[in-house]
Design a protein around this motif. Sequence first.
Motif, PDB file in Angstrom:
ATOM      1  N   MET A  32      41.232  13.870  23.936  1.00  0.00           N
ATOM      2  CA  MET A  32      40.098  13.280  24.878  1.00  0.00           C
ATOM      3  C   MET A  32      39.171  14.252  24.860  1.00  0.00           C
ATOM      4  O   MET A  32      37.896  14.122  24.825  1.00  0.00           O
ATOM      5  N   MET A  33      39.663  15.448  25.337  1.00  0.00           N
ATOM      6  CA  MET A  33      38.788  16.788  25.393  1.00  0.00           C
ATOM      7  C   MET A  33      37.766  17.144  24.256  1.00  0.00           C
ATOM      8  O   MET A  33      36.845  17.412  24.087  1.00  0.00           O
ATOM      9  N   SER A  60      36.438   6.009   9.707  1.00  0.00           N
ATOM     10  CA  SER A  60      37.302   7.216   9.694  1.00  0.00           C
ATOM     11  C   SER A  60      37.931   7.183  10.894  1.00  0.00           C
ATOM     12  O   SER A  60      39.309   7.585  11.195  1.00  0.00           O
ATOM     13  N   GLY A  61      37.458   6.858  11.881  1.00  0.00           N
ATOM     14  CA  GLY A  61      37.918   7.031  13.551  1.00  0.00           C
ATOM     15  C   GLY A  61      39.354   6.229  13.504  1.00  0.00           C
ATOM     16  O   GLY A  61      40.399   6.421  13.881  1.00  0.00           O
ATOM     17  N   LEU A  62      38.999   4.767  13.069  1.00  0.00           N
ATOM     18  CA  LEU A  62      40.119   3.706  13.140  1.00  0.00           C
ATOM     19  C   LEU A  62      41.263   4.134  12.379  1.00  0.00           C
ATOM     20  O   LEU A  62      42.222   4.016  12.811  1.00  0.00           O
ATOM     21  N   THR A  88      29.938  14.478  15.117  1.00  0.00           N
ATOM     22  CA  THR A  88      29.868  13.136  15.333  1.00  0.00           C
ATOM     23  C   THR A  88      31.015  12.386  14.662  1.00  0.00           C
ATOM     24  O   THR A  88      31.655  11.351  15.037  1.00  0.00           O
ATOM     25  N   LEU A  89      31.423  12.900  13.407  1.00  0.00           N
ATOM     26  CA  LEU A  89      32.467  12.247  12.877  1.00  0.00           C
ATOM     27  C   LEU A  89      33.825  12.659  13.708  1.00  0.00           C
ATOM     28  O   LEU A  89      34.780  11.866  13.754  1.00  0.00           O
ATOM     29  N   ASN A 148      38.292  11.070  17.162  1.00  0.00           N
ATOM     30  CA  ASN A 148      39.106  11.223  18.307  1.00  0.00           C
ATOM     31  C   ASN A 148      38.907  10.014  19.438  1.00  0.00           C
ATOM     32  O   ASN A 148      40.103   9.711  19.784  1.00  0.00           O
ATOM     33  N   PHE A 149      37.663   9.712  19.563  1.00  0.00           N
ATOM     34  CA  PHE A 149      37.646   8.453  20.519  1.00  0.00           C
ATOM     35  C   PHE A 149      38.253   7.108  19.967  1.00  0.00           C
ATOM     36  O   PHE A 149      38.715   6.371  20.733  1.00  0.00           O
ATOM     37  N   LEU A 150      38.025   6.975  18.643  1.00  0.00           N
ATOM     38  CA  LEU A 150      38.807   5.812  18.174  1.00  0.00           C
ATOM     39  C   LEU A 150      39.989   5.861  17.436  1.00  0.00           C
ATOM     40  O   LEU A 150      40.500   4.939  17.466  1.00  0.00           O
ATOM     41  N   GLY A 151      40.622   6.899  17.235  1.00  0.00           N
ATOM     42  CA  GLY A 151      41.836   7.303  16.614  1.00  0.00           C
ATOM     43  C   GLY A 151      42.500   8.049  17.512  1.00  0.00           C
ATOM     44  O   GLY A 151      43.558   7.609  18.068  1.00  0.00           O
TER      45      GLY A 151
END
Length: 458
Positions: free
Chosen positions: A90-91, A265-267, A391-392, A397-400
């Motif tokens: 999260m950080m 990529s995040g998912l 951004t990637l 991190n936020f999505l995965g």
Amino acid sequence: MTGCLPPRQTHGLEETILHVHHVDDSARGGAGATRTPVRAYAWVVFALTLGLLISDYMSRQVLNAVFPLLKAAWGLSDTRLGSLSSVVAMMVGVLTFPLSVLADRWGRVRSIALMATLWSLATLGCALATNYDEMLTARALVGIGEAAYGSVGIALVLSIFPACLRSTLTAAFMAGGSFGSVLGMAFGGMVAAQFGWRWSFGAMAGFGVLLVLVFSVVVSEKRLSTGQPSGVQAVRGTPAMRASFRMLMKELFSCRSVKCAYVGSGLQLLVPGAMYAWLPSYLNRYYAMAPGKAAVCAAGFVLATGVGMICCGIATDLVSKTVPKRKWLVAVTYCLLCFVALSIAFRLPVGTVQFALIGAGMFFSAGACGPSGAMVANLTPASMHSSAFATLTLANNFLGLAPAAILTGFIADRTGLLGALQIIPFATFIAALVFLLGKRSYADDLQRLEAQRVRAAD
């Protein structure tokens, strides 16, 4: 991919922003194009940068090896255990973008040394924690230290290598996270079994400090500036990095395909993120393994992820050598193979077949990282690659990675850990759909962006 051709020289803010590798390198030049030789120093820098990424993930994932011990010592629920893991991601998600932009302006080498020092000292703080709140604070500081390292580190690596190696280098670099997770979980579990969980964190902190010292002695901005491959201009201090926030956002989210690369990529990383955190506990609970043995065994599955990332990255460069859009199809294939393998595995009884399918699923679980990184690099300016990879990283991190551990723990508190692990693989199926959407506009986006670059150059 074929030759790495030097871009045109341009002048001015707009030209600098638009100038850079917008066109997929596989589409430039023919078979006779000249490859840029790679200096030995570039590989030394890559090795040290990769080593620090390994240290990063050792510090991050050692916690998972001692989950059973912390649960017993402090009486924590699965949700609170998961929060100790998720707070790091999260950080990273919150801070990766602003810190990466600052690193582009302040200097990547100095930024890397500072970040590694902070996460190492914060890991030492984990060893000294006496309760959940202190551990949570120390873990948050680990996340702050690690926040921009992935994006700044890969941007530094890409700046001294020819563009025709992007998928391979991105996959190999990101695989360092898996190898670090392996070492953190396996070595941390063995140390905890012999000396207690506090020494596990202490050992990771010592390794990080040692690597920072070596990196600071060997790597410098001056030496890096002399190692730029032909056709790649230095990026530190260029006008593009002083661009307005509006222009920065325009370039980072310039087309649908790059947005799909971020989201897909995040998912897909939600699955390995959940597995890294909970496989030791799964083996402890359902296979009755001791915590140390469970950590070492889970590390083997994590190792499969790292090997898979490298193999998938190399395969992507080979398959998409002449047809750039194939990057998207191979990313979709990796996601679907992971989904099928893990969905079947966690619906089978414990045993050899389940083990084999978990291993197969983990091999492909992060396979789309290499294609995603290459697509982002091809669709954004080189002078903004730290920001683009930030951004990637934010999406990853936020999505995965950030929701993975705590979401799995939340579901596990209600359905059991097995039930949670049966649900989590569906994230890779959704990622496959996103990559399919990005594929539809990739070729058109590349052509449009190259046309913009040519107009700016003229």
